[in-house]
Design an enzyme around this catalytic site. Structure first.
Site, PDB file in Angstrom:
ATOM      1  N   LYS A   1       3.449   9.792   3.420  1.00 44.01           N
ATOM      2  CA  LYS A   1       3.500  11.063   2.702  1.00 44.01           C
ATOM      3  C   LYS A   1       2.179  11.838   2.797  1.00 44.01           C
ATOM      4  O   LYS A   1       1.913  12.487   3.794  1.00 44.01           O
ATOM      5  CB  LYS A   1       3.870  10.846   1.236  1.00 44.01           C
ATOM      6  CG  LYS A   1       5.117  10.011   1.014  1.00 44.01           C
ATOM      7  CD  LYS A   1       6.387  10.645   1.503  1.00 44.01           C
ATOM      8  CE  LYS A   1       7.603   9.831   1.122  1.00 44.01           C
ATOM      9  NZ  LYS A   1       8.839  10.347   1.733  1.00 44.01           N
TER      10      LYS A   1
ATOM     11  N   TYR B   1      13.008   1.247  -2.842  1.00 41.99           N
ATOM     12  CA  TYR B   1      13.331   1.528  -1.440  1.00 41.99           C
ATOM     13  C   TYR B   1      12.053   1.447  -0.624  1.00 41.99           C
ATOM     14  O   TYR B   1      11.032   2.040  -0.979  1.00 41.99           O
ATOM     15  CB  TYR B   1      13.941   2.930  -1.328  1.00 41.99           C
ATOM     16  CG  TYR B   1      14.267   3.359   0.082  1.00 41.99           C
ATOM     17  CD1 TYR B   1      15.358   2.829   0.757  1.00 41.99           C
ATOM     18  CD2 TYR B   1      13.489   4.320   0.730  1.00 41.99           C
ATOM     19  CE1 TYR B   1      15.673   3.243   2.050  1.00 41.99           C
ATOM     20  CE2 TYR B   1      13.795   4.733   2.016  1.00 41.99           C
ATOM     21  CZ  TYR B   1      14.882   4.189   2.674  1.00 41.99           C
ATOM     22  OH  TYR B   1      15.182   4.599   3.946  1.00 41.99           O
TER      23      TYR B   1
ATOM     24  N   ASP C   1       3.882  -0.921  -2.127  1.00 44.56           N
ATOM     25  CA  ASP C   1       4.389   0.202  -1.362  1.00 44.56           C
ATOM     26  C   ASP C   1       3.953   1.473  -2.077  1.00 44.56           C
ATOM     27  O   ASP C   1       4.578   1.916  -3.042  1.00 44.56           O
ATOM     28  CB  ASP C   1       5.918   0.111  -1.273  1.00 44.56           C
ATOM     29  CG  ASP C   1       6.538   1.289  -0.520  1.00 44.56           C
ATOM     30  OD1 ASP C   1       5.824   2.260  -0.242  1.00 44.56           O
ATOM     31  OD2 ASP C   1       7.747   1.235  -0.232  1.00 44.56           O
TER      32      ASP C   1
END
Length: 424
Positions: A266, A143, A238
């Protein structure tokens, strides 16, 4: 009488789609009513009904130093006394950028954004502009945010044109996304053989976090790097989840790979909404105003996020920080395996640094999304609610990674393992 969480959820359902502002919060895959929280500290969350939980979500990754770390809070409070936002240049952007580059020297230049989705979306646009190619390869189960190009699943074969996985995604755009199987390098080779001149980028979670924690097999990432170099295709890591969590320098340090572009999020916001993308200078200089590839953001480089992120990254460099995380991870993994074996419950446990997943499956291993999907989700739902009742808050899905922090210690380990044993 309904709990306060249940009462608040009834109100939320009238205000937000499904009662939530992000789908996984809705408890759809485990059933029941989502909890509403009012505070967090260290390794713990406190809900509105005054229950306390050992937290294994960590706001989905960023709270690696624990909730409400005093130094992070101090930095944010001091910044609040100066400003909430400038919408202009300031030195705190430089502070965080240099901290990122120190830990990931492969990033020669970067651009701050406000989310991981924005970072990945921008990186793909940049890759297409740099290579002058249109198609991208992603991996099943990975994702990269909710941008249209990423909401695609494979057809019957790995090289089949992508089909939209969400209404509202234009088929013509989806057809530019091709899906391969994680840890299956032949599936990648097959796509390149079918489109040798057309692949702008391969984007990958180097350690998958959004199908559960799935580690790369030996040589997989190295082969990806070689293939991308051969076809003049950009390799995009990613590292929104893995950046500074699986090791101080992220997955690219852990596996000794140099991607062309990296996306981050994050942890670099220290709990606030910050993302970034960066890489080779010659590529990044195509971004406006240096070059013609347009990307902008009113709140990009927000000073509160910059100081929270810079403070968090400075804490990661303290002596023994990652050693302590690894010790906790090893003890947690060992305890879970021993309990599952004793109880006769088949599991596969995957862990990389302070990310892990427990798959309730008969499979001997889980190295891709196809195998992950064979997990017993009905058992997981019962297990999840049992853990919750005993004060352990896990991601409410079999297919999400658990995260722990530097504030998790012997006490939290004991609570977790006792709850795990009772829940099997």
């Amino acid at each position: 009488m309904p709990s306060k969480s249940e009462q608040l959820f009834e109100i939320s359902k009238q205000l937000f789609p499904g009662g939530v502002n992000s789908p996984v919060r809705a408890f759809k895959s485990v059933g029941g009513t989502p909890l509403f929280f009012e505070s967090a500290s260290g390794a713990y969350l406190h809900d509105v009904d005054k229950n306390k939980y050992v937290d294994y979500i960590g706001s989905w990754g960023p709270m690696i130093c624990g909730h409400k770390h005093p130094q992070v809070i101090k930095g944010i409070k001091e910044m609040c006394d100066k400003a909430l936002s400038f919408g202009a240049c300031h030195e705190y952007e430089i502070l965080l950028a240099r901290a990122v580059q120190t830990l990931m020297p492969n990033i020669e230049m970067l651009r701050f954004v406000s989310s991981g989705t924005e970072a990945c979306m921008s990186a793909i646009r940049l890759a297409r502009a740099f290579t002058r190619k249109n198609k991208i390869i992603k991996f099943s189960g990975c994702y990269h945010g909710h941008f249209d190009s990423f909401l695609v699943q494979a057809g019957s074969g790995a090289a089949t044109f992508g089909l939209p996985d969400s209404p509202g995604v234009v088929k013509d755009l989806a057809s530019q996304t091709l899906t391969a199987e994680f840890n299956d390098i032949q599936s990648v080779i097959n796509i390149f053989n079918s489109h040798p001149e057309g692949i702008a980028a391969v984007i990958v979670e180097p350690v998958v976090g959004n199908a559960g924690c799935i580690l790369p097999e030996a040589g997989f990432l190295q082969n990806l790097r070689s293939i991308c170099s051969e076809y003049q295709t950009l390799l995009v890591f990613d590292e929104v989840m893995t950046g500074f969590r699986v090791s101080k320098g992220g997955a690219q340090e852990l596996y000794d790979i140099k991607p062309d572009l990296t996306t981050l999020g994050k942890i670099i916001g220290g709990g606030l909404p910050v993302g970034a993308y960066g890489g080779k200078k010659e590529i990044m200089e195509l971004i406006a105003p240096s070059g013609p590839v347009y990307q902008a953001g009113t709140l990009s480089g927000n000073p509160l996020g910059m100081i929270a992120g810079a403070t968090t990254l400075s804490l990661l460099s303290e002596k023994g920080f990652y050693d302590n995380l690894e010790d906790y991870g090893k003890n947690l993994e060992k305890g879970i395996r021993e309990i599952a074996f004793k109880k006769g419950v088949p599991i596969v446990l995957n862990r990389c640094g302070s990310m892990l997943s427990v798959f309730f499956t008969q499979e001997p291993r889980v190295i891709n999304y196809k195998q992950a999907k064979k997990s017993n989700t009905e058992f997981f739902a019962k297990f999840y609610h049992s853990m919750l009742k005993q004060g352990v808050y896990l991601p409410p899905s079999q297919f999400e990674a658990w995260f722990f922090s530097a504030k998790h210690g012997d006490k939290e380990l004991e609570i977790t393992l006792k709850a795990f044993e009772k829940s099997l």
